[in-house]
Write an enzyme that holds these catalytic residues in place. Structure first.
Site, PDB file in Angstrom:
ATOM      1  N   TRP A  31     -32.897  26.372  -6.849  1.00  0.00           N
ATOM      2  CA  TRP A  31     -33.980  25.884  -7.710  1.00  0.00           C
ATOM      3  C   TRP A  31     -35.096  25.238  -6.878  1.00  0.00           C
ATOM      4  CZ3 TRP A  31     -28.836  24.623  -8.259  1.00  0.00           C
ATOM      5  CH2 TRP A  31     -28.426  23.419  -7.682  1.00  0.00           C
ATOM      6  N   GLU A  44     -32.338  20.843 -13.791  1.00  0.00           N
ATOM      7  CA  GLU A  44     -32.116  19.427 -14.052  1.00  0.00           C
ATOM      8  C   GLU A  44     -31.138  19.205 -15.209  1.00  0.00           C
ATOM      9  OE1 GLU A  44     -32.737  17.098 -12.196  1.00  0.00           O
ATOM     10  OE2 GLU A  44     -34.150  18.042 -10.826  1.00  0.00           O
ATOM     11  N   LEU A  87     -19.056  25.019 -17.690  1.00  0.00           N
ATOM     12  CA  LEU A  87     -19.932  24.007 -17.102  1.00  0.00           C
ATOM     13  C   LEU A  87     -19.790  22.651 -17.788  1.00  0.00           C
ATOM     14  CD1 LEU A  87     -21.986  23.720 -14.834  1.00  0.00           C
ATOM     15  CD2 LEU A  87     -23.784  24.412 -16.423  1.00  0.00           C
ATOM     16  N   GLY A  88     -19.329  22.669 -19.037  1.00  0.00           N
ATOM     17  CA  GLY A  88     -19.105  21.413 -19.738  1.00  0.00           C
ATOM     18  C   GLY A  88     -20.349  20.847 -20.406  1.00  0.00           C
ATOM     19  N   TYR A  89     -20.146  19.781 -21.170  1.00  0.00           N
ATOM     20  CA  TYR A  89     -21.238  19.153 -21.932  1.00  0.00           C
ATOM     21  C   TYR A  89     -22.085  20.232 -22.613  1.00  0.00           C
ATOM     22  CZ  TYR A  89     -20.299  14.560 -19.876  1.00  0.00           C
ATOM     23  OH  TYR A  89     -19.721  13.380 -19.510  1.00  0.00           O
ATOM     24  N   TYR A 127     -34.502  10.336 -17.279  1.00  0.00           N
ATOM     25  CA  TYR A 127     -34.313  10.904 -15.950  1.00  0.00           C
ATOM     26  C   TYR A 127     -34.940  12.290 -15.849  1.00  0.00           C
ATOM     27  CZ  TYR A 127     -32.636  13.774 -12.318  1.00  0.00           C
ATOM     28  OH  TYR A 127     -32.638  14.674 -11.289  1.00  0.00           O
ATOM     29  N   ASP A 145     -31.321   8.447 -11.447  1.00  0.00           N
ATOM     30  CA  ASP A 145     -29.985   8.927 -11.795  1.00  0.00           C
ATOM     31  C   ASP A 145     -28.954   8.049 -11.080  1.00  0.00           C
ATOM     32  OD1 ASP A 145     -30.318   9.626  -9.205  1.00  0.00           O
ATOM     33  OD2 ASP A 145     -29.365  11.575  -9.397  1.00  0.00           O
ATOM     34  N   CYS A 206     -24.248   5.221   7.206  1.00  0.00           N
ATOM     35  CA  CYS A 206     -25.402   4.366   7.509  1.00  0.00           C
ATOM     36  C   CYS A 206     -25.978   4.647   8.895  1.00  0.00           C
ATOM     37  CB  CYS A 206     -25.017   2.897   7.383  1.00  0.00           C
ATOM     38  SG  CYS A 206     -24.548   2.412   5.706  1.00  0.00           S
ATOM     39  N   CYS A 215     -32.971  -1.255   4.757  1.00  0.00           N
ATOM     40  CA  CYS A 215     -31.862  -1.480   3.821  1.00  0.00           C
ATOM     41  C   CYS A 215     -31.315  -2.905   3.932  1.00  0.00           C
ATOM     42  CB  CYS A 215     -30.737  -0.475   4.081  1.00  0.00           C
ATOM     43  SG  CYS A 215     -29.372  -0.611   2.913  1.00  0.00           S
TER      44      CYS A 215
END
Length: 356
Positions: A31, A44, A87-89, A127, A145, A206, A215
DNA sequence: AATTCGGGGCC
DNA sequence: GGCCCAGAATT
């Protein structure tokens, strides 16, 4: 908000380090080949609560079947659901198609670049709205997110509980204050890419972080304590007895789930709520509920299936029937091959090898 | 603010 | 087992 948190923060330096790192290290994802708003949108939606590696093959298939807004708008919802299978949801698929149809009708097929219009589309929340506006239209809107909340909690050393809804709004405020107006797309994607590749939940890298010097958690040694996130409560277990019903034509009984709620409009093998129906009453209950006489035979297997909020404990039985047709619209007898044409949740796909 | 929505990967 | 994931809709 508490803007003193940003008082001594080098916003410019943070932006430059993040964006330069992103441009050098971004993954080659399907994408990201162009900025087609429709493709950005689809990606998205698929990426909501779903990891990149899981989405990639689904995105490829989806775009080859529905290359444009109009292809998806005119498609059969059941085919869209089948393409989304696994894929769910699944409400994401239904909402996406509803929204795409609105774009086709109301916006002449063009994804709106206006925040208010975009935010009204089904399935487009804060989002996704920010992601589309920044990635496809290069507008400086925050896209917060789970990755971004984790990164910002560490960089700014914010100790608020990110599981609370109001905290997300605070993070959106900070993200809006930090965002690059020169390259909002790379900034937002850079924050998320950083969260996925470097600033990971456990054992963050890190030593390789491009914004280490900015940070605060790294400076204070609190990286491992952030973000603060309260625990979700445990899922409730629900027992079912599943019947793999076969008739004399080697056809199997399947049913379509209700159009609302869990696994809406998906197909499945009939399930008997074992908490409400005793073993000896299953055949009578089945006759009352489905209008079909069955005789239970051998137990095939036990399955456990974990959802976000519940756990199915499934006891799978074979069963026989003399019926060849079902009256109810939501019921069908289908052959093993015809099963492939129906959208099945993964939990029931796992039963297919046990069909009698 | 809390709950409802899937499924897979990781430890 | 628990935690996490490019969250949104509903209540």
């Amino acid at each position: 908000m508490r803007d003193e948190i940003l008082q001594s923060f080098d916003i410019q330096g943070f932006q430059n380090n993040l964006i330069n790192w992103y441009l050098d290290n971004k993954r080659d994802l399907p994408w990201r080949k162009d900025q087609d708003p429709y493709k950005v949108w689809v990606s998205e939606i698929m990426l909501q609560q779903t990891q990149v590696d899981t989405v990639i093959p689904y995105f490829q298939r989806f775009m080859s079947k529905y290359p444009t807004v109009y292809d998806l708008a005119y498609a059969d919802p059941q085919d869209v659901l089948k393409t989304w299978e696994g894929l769910g949801y699944y409400s994401r698929a239904r909402n996406l198609q509803n929204a795409v149809r609105e774009v086709a009708e109301t916006y002449n097929g063009k994804v709106p670049d206006d925040p208010k219009q975009l935010g009204k589309l089904k399935g487009v929340g804060p989002y996704t709205k920010g992601a589309i506006l920044s990635i496809a239209f290069n507008q400086a809107h925050p896209a917060v997110d789970g990755n971004v909340m984790r990164v910002l909690a560490r960089v700014l050393e914010l100790e608020d509980d990110i599981a609370q809804p109001k905290v997300k709004k605070q993070f959106e405020h900070y993200a809006g204050a930090l965002i690059s107006h020169n390259d909002p797309s790379s900034f937002n994607q850079g924050l998320m890419e950083l969260g996925a590749l470097i600033c990971t939940p456990k054992e963050p890298l890190c030593m390789f972080c491009p914004v280490q010097e900015h940070c605060r958690a790294f400076q204070e040694g609190t990286v491992h304590d952030l973000p603060v996130k309260s625990k979700a409560k445990k899922q409730k277990k629900i027992p079912y007895t599943v019947l793999l019903v076969k008739n004399s034509h080697n056809e199997y009984l399947i049913e379509k789930r209700p159009e609302d709620g869990l696994l809406a409009n998906m197909w499945q093998f009939p399930m008997v709520p074992a908490g409400e129906v005793n073993k000896g009453e299953i055949e009578n209950w089945f006759k009352l509920e489905y209008g079909i006489n069955v005789s239970l035979s051998a137990k095939q297997t036990d399955l456990k299936h974990v959802f976000s909020h519940i756990i199915w404990q499934l006891e799978v039985f074979a069963a026989l029937t003399a019926s060849e047709k079902a009256e109810d619209e939501r019921l069908r007898f289908v052959s093993r091959e015809e099963l492939e044409d129906y959208p099945f949740p993964v939990s029931h796909q796992r039963m297919i090898p046990y069909l009698p």
